[in-house]
Design an enzyme around this catalytic site. Structure first.
Site, mmCIF file in Angstrom:
data_model
loop_
_atom_site.group_PDB
_atom_site.id
_atom_site.type_symbol
_atom_site.label_atom_id
_atom_site.label_comp_id
_atom_site.label_asym_id
_atom_site.label_seq_id
_atom_site.Cartn_x
_atom_site.Cartn_y
_atom_site.Cartn_z
ATOM 1 N N HIS A 91 0.829 -1.207 0.000
ATOM 2 C CA HIS A 91 0.000 0.000 0.000
ATOM 3 C C HIS A 91 0.867 1.262 0.000
ATOM 4 C CE1 HIS A 91 -3.484 2.556 1.121
ATOM 5 N NE2 HIS A 91 -2.540 3.256 1.710
ATOM 6 N N GLU A 92 1.762 1.346 0.982
ATOM 7 C CA GLU A 92 2.586 2.555 1.092
ATOM 8 C C GLU A 92 3.477 2.722 -0.123
ATOM 9 O OE1 GLU A 92 1.911 4.812 3.069
ATOM 10 O OE2 GLU A 92 0.540 3.614 4.297
ATOM 11 N N HIS B 53 1.779 4.671 -2.779
ATOM 12 C CA HIS B 53 1.935 6.126 -2.632
ATOM 13 C C HIS B 53 3.304 6.564 -3.155
ATOM 14 C CE1 HIS B 53 -1.681 6.892 -0.343
ATOM 15 N NE2 HIS B 53 -1.341 6.076 0.639
ATOM 16 N N HIS C 77 3.345 6.699 -6.876
ATOM 17 C CA HIS C 77 2.593 7.870 -7.326
ATOM 18 C C HIS C 77 3.505 9.103 -7.280
ATOM 19 C CE1 HIS C 77 -1.589 10.053 -6.934
ATOM 20 N NE2 HIS C 77 -1.043 10.213 -8.116
HETATM 21 ZN ZN LIG Z 1 -2.505 5.294 2.191
#
Ligand SMILES: [Zn+2]
Length: 675
Positions: free
Chosen positions: A463-464, A467, A470
């Protein structure tokens, strides 16, 4: 000695020169940064030339280089390796930063120039990104109060300053109370159910606190605790749960209840000053959601079936337990049911999730297949802490992408949770590349033992890293749009999508290897895990929705209504009962007094964002699955049309460009068993 923040870094990728930064450098750098940007803004505001995009908007985007440099480094430091000195400075800086932002956004001369460019935007031959930037800046300035009368602006500045101080104090209280409430265990027998690594980590945590020979279980941010799933000692489970639930509401120096009430009241007052009915109305007006009503529609659609599913799950758990279960029992019996009925033993998976393999052969591997990215550790580049490792990221053709910093381990100086921060924000206007950092809170094993991750920690890692991706691959012109500078109810979407690769067969087979035997994670465990994915979703959806609704409830109040609230616990109870989520065995994921997202972390009236963006996530996962999955073509499309755009475009427009249509809610309903 010159201050390391006063000039651009000369290190590769403009990595901050951590080795030469000391706690004494921050204060003077902030002073210099404030002064520099105010002088730059003064020059823009008093420019005798007619306002143009270049002399107003671009000039504003270029301003504040020193402040940007020191802010990135300082706020990473205060969240992941704070000291008494940085804590004190952060408290002192909070109102000054708010005042500084106000001085710029509320400057009537600057606002008049921005509006002038905005009014003539059709005639100015702007690029799409420039035009969008002008529109966003004017909308933001208006929402920030730039159009207010002078005395209202004075009140607004007071409110902003006071609110930022309160939020900082909330966070400090929470960290202190979380540390104070760490559960001390005298007898190792009480830790039955934990594996050797977890017990060693608890012994290590005790040693660090001078409690040699005992064991310390440090609390995590949310209401439960990962160890509740495996600890067999009912009494210890309850002690952990009660400690967690009591944070910020047990009197004394670290009580957050008065802060919660004052923050809610002042946010409502500020919203009214700005012409909105409530803080939630003010916040959602600047998000993709638009209105609190749109949020309420989605949450209201999900809450009843989620509560229904949670009640059914509880009945099943009680059948297995042979008794009524409490909140502290939920995870333990859930694991028993998961093991018995779904044949999934998550504890048995940990030996297959060795952190370095998860990173190199899982997280990085998937990004390589999808986007052609390559990662090489740069031991020659120094991070801000010995545990912060630096990796160089390059494209398939060898082109520079940026630096990725990973800080995996928990420590008392690090706040709870997991997150991504920029250390350097990419922009072709400033010529800066991108450097991002991921922070996790994995307990550190003794030096001679491997770091084994839980299933949840592997999910968090992917998940991290979503980011981080991105931030790494976005290529924008203007700093305002850099990387993850997108709407808050959109920003979780790319990171949620990245979670899909952790169980993707090709990826899983590559990283899930037993750290001692070298065996692959048995397919039987994988199949059972996949088959059980809807399992416990009633609980998980309910605890999340309860927190999201609580966050909306605090911020749906007018200032008069907020002033009438005096009892935090009673308010919570009523708000949850109103939507049928007052389930005794399913505590809200965060209660108000430790709800950092909403009272200090920037998710105020925005905690709904996770499920809002999960609508896009589930819809995107469906697209990948229907189009061949993990391929460079698919990755390149997602990168080019979505990740790479950063904030430089209306996010829903970017989504349509990627998906070919608007998102549909059905994949989310199916995924969470709510159809
Ligand atoms: Zn998050």
């Amino acid at each position: 000695m010159t201050n390391p923040f006063l000039s651009p870094s000369t290190l590769p990728y403009s990595l901050p020169p951590f080795a030469s930064i000391t706690d004494d450098d921050y204060g003077p750098a902030f002073d210099a940064g404030f002064a520099e940007q105010l002088a730059e803004v003064e020059a823009i505001a008093t420019d005798p030339a007619e306002p143009t995009f270049e002399n107003t908007v671009a000039a504003l985007e270029r301003s504040g280089a020193i402040l940007t440099r020191v802010q990135h480094v300082f706020f990473n430091k205060t969240s992941s390796d704070s000291t008494e000195a940085t804590d004190a400075l952060e408290l002192e800086l909070a109102p000054r930063l708010a005042a500084h932002a106000d001085a710029i956004r509320l400057d009537p001369r600057l606002f008049a120039r921005l509006r002038s460019v905005h009014e003539r935007r059709d005639a100015l031959d702007l690029t799409a990104e420039q035009r969008y930037l002008v529109e966003r800046l004017v909308a933001e300035a208006t929402r920030s109060g730039a159009a207010l009368a002078d005395d209202d602006k004075v009140r607004l500045r007071d409110l902003n300053g006071r609110l930022s101080t309160l939020s900082t104090r909330f966070e400090k209280n929470l960290l202190a109370d979380t540390n104070d409430l760490a559960v001390v265990v005298d007898d190792v027998a009480e830790l039955d159910g934990l594996d050797a690594g977890a017990i060693a980590a608890a012994a290590e945590a005790a040693r660090e606190r001078g409690l040699e020979g005992r064991y310390v279980i440090t609390l995590v941010l949310f209401s439960g605790h990962p160890y509740l799933a495996s600890l067999t000692d009912e009494g210890l489970r309850d002690r952990i749960m009660q400690a967690s639930l009591s944070r910020g509401r047990r009197g004394g120096d670290h009580d957050n209840r008065e802060l919660v009430l004052e923050i809610a009241r002042l946010r409502a007052e500020r919203a009214e000053l700005l012409g909105f009915a409530s803080h939630a109305a003010y916040v959602t007006a600047g998000e993709t959601a638009g209105t609190p009503g749109a949020v309420a529609d989605l949450l209201g659609r999900l809450a009843p079936p989620a509560a229904r599913n949670a009640r059914a799950e509880q009945a099943e758990l009680e059948r297995v337990a042979g008794r009524t279960i409490r909140a502290s029992d939920w995870a333990f019996y859930t694991e028993r049911v998961r093991a018995e009925e779904h044949d999934v033993d998550t504890a048995a998976m940990r030996p297959y999730f060795e952190a370095e393999r998860v990173l190199q052969d899982g997280v990085f591997f998937a990004a390589g297949l999808l986007y052609g990215l390559r990662f090489a550790e740069r031991a020659d580049l120094t991070g801000y802490h010995p545990d912060a490792r630096v990796f160089e990221v390059t494209d398939a053709d060898g082109g520079d992408v940026g630096l990725y910093v990973l800080d995996l381990y928990t420590r008392d100086s690090k706040r709870g949770g997991a997150w991504m921060n920029p250390l350097v924000s990419q922009s072709s206007l400033t010529g800066l590349p991108t450097v991002v950092v991921n922070n996790l809170n994995v307990p550190k094993p003794p030096a001679d033992q491997p770091t084994l991750l839980t299933l949840d920690e592997v999910t968090t890692f992917f998940h991290e890293f979503g980011h981080a991706l991105h931030g790494l691959v976005a290529r924008v012109t203007y700093p305002s749009f850099s990387g993850t500078n997108v709407f808050r109810d959109f920003v979780e979407f790319p990171s949620q999508v990245n979670e899909m690769w952790m169980l993707w067969p090709e990826v899983l087979a590559n990283y899930a290897v037993h750290h001692e035997t070298g065996d692959r994670l048995p397919q039987r465990l994988v199949d059972a895990l996949l088959a059980s994915q809807g399992f416990n979703q009633g609980f998980e959806t309910s605890e999340y929705l309860a927190a999201a609704l609580l966050d909306q409830a605090w911020h749906a109040l007018s200032s008069a209504e907020a002033a009438a609230v005096t009892d935090v616990e009673a308010f919570e109870q009523e708000a949850l009962a109103a939507v049928g989520l007052d389930l005794a065995s399913v505590p809200t994921r965060y209660s108000s007094t430790y709800f950092a997202h909403t009272f200090s972390g920037g998710y105020d009236a925005g905690y709904y964002s996770y499920i809002w963006s999960e609508v896009l996530d589930a819809d995107t996962v469906e697209w990948f699955e229907q189009n061949g999955g993990l391929t460079r073509d698919n990755g390149d499309r997602f990168r080019a049309r979505l990740l790479g755009v950063g904030g430089a475009k209306d996010p829903l427009e970017a989504y349509r460009d990627f998906r070919g249509r608007d998102a549909r809610v059905e994949p989310l309903l199916a995924r969470r068993g709510l159809a």
